[in-house]
Motif scaffolding. Sequence first.
Motif, PDB file in Angstrom:
ATOM      1  N   THR A 177       0.637   6.817  -2.327  1.00 39.35           N
ATOM      2  CA  THR A 177      -0.192   6.788  -1.125  1.00 39.35           C
ATOM      3  C   THR A 177      -1.572   6.218  -1.451  1.00 39.35           C
ATOM      4  O   THR A 177      -2.098   5.356  -0.730  1.00 39.35           O
ATOM      5  N   ILE A 234      -4.610   2.814   6.856  1.00 38.21           N
ATOM      6  CA  ILE A 234      -3.288   3.335   6.468  1.00 38.21           C
ATOM      7  C   ILE A 234      -2.152   2.397   6.884  1.00 38.21           C
ATOM      8  O   ILE A 234      -0.984   2.728   6.654  1.00 38.21           O
ATOM      9  N   VAL A 264       0.558   1.724   4.379  1.00 36.31           N
ATOM     10  CA  VAL A 264       1.488   2.854   4.205  1.00 36.31           C
ATOM     11  C   VAL A 264       2.643   2.721   5.196  1.00 36.31           C
ATOM     12  O   VAL A 264       3.815   2.918   4.852  1.00 36.31           O
ATOM     13  N   LEU A 310       6.770  10.338   2.982  1.00 33.49           N
ATOM     14  CA  LEU A 310       5.635  11.131   3.476  1.00 33.49           C
ATOM     15  C   LEU A 310       6.077  12.080   4.586  1.00 33.49           C
ATOM     16  O   LEU A 310       5.691  13.260   4.594  1.00 33.49           O
ATOM     17  N   LEU A 341      -3.082  13.100   6.062  1.00 32.08           N
ATOM     18  CA  LEU A 341      -2.635  12.265   4.957  1.00 32.08           C
ATOM     19  C   LEU A 341      -3.747  12.187   3.914  1.00 32.08           C
ATOM     20  O   LEU A 341      -3.498  12.316   2.717  1.00 32.08           O
TER      21      LEU A 341
END
Length: 179
Positions: A12, A32, A35, A45, A156
């Motif tokens: 991450t 993000i 991701v 995740l 996150l």
Amino acid sequence: MVDSRETLISRTRAAIRDVPDFPQPGIIFKDITPVLADSALFRDLIDHFTETHSSARIDVVVGIESRGFIFGAPLAIELGAAFVPFRKPGKLPYQKVRIDYALEYGIDSLEAHRDAIAAGQRVLIVDDVLATGGTAAAALRLVQQMGGNVVGVCFLVELSFLNGRQKLDEVDVQSLLIL
Ligand code: AMP
């Protein structure tokens, strides 16, 4: 879980892109979107968040606009919970409740449909980044005003130097990547 928590954190950390001076000078924006572009990482995740919260008997996952929707919606499906969007003003069509809050870069408000959470329901709040904590604290208060029982807040990324966690000290705060 296919991956250890440490490996997931490393993946991450590697995927998140720092964008300096966005949306205004002095802010390092945690982007993000890389991701999300990595479907294996995104899936891992969601699996990780599901595992973390599976024993908490969550009735409702609240996603904070807009990136909280991206993580919150698949998590709600996995947990067998309702998904409820908390939105920026003027977006929701039905009767609403509203709360105002201070952001890292400005002032904003959140709105929810007034019937979205029933009294006593167990609620998990989800967003991508915990910065000053103003947004999540406002979401927490709005859930409580609606009669919901906030059992956790999930991120996150946590920008720990901004001490946002202090604004959420009455509930369980889970962040995967603490910076
Ligand atoms: P805060 O209320 O200060 O905790 O801000 C949290 C909200 O703003 C979240 O919805 C984040 O998506 C967004 N946010 C704040 N700071 C950042 C940042 N440095 N990078 C990315 N998103 C941020």
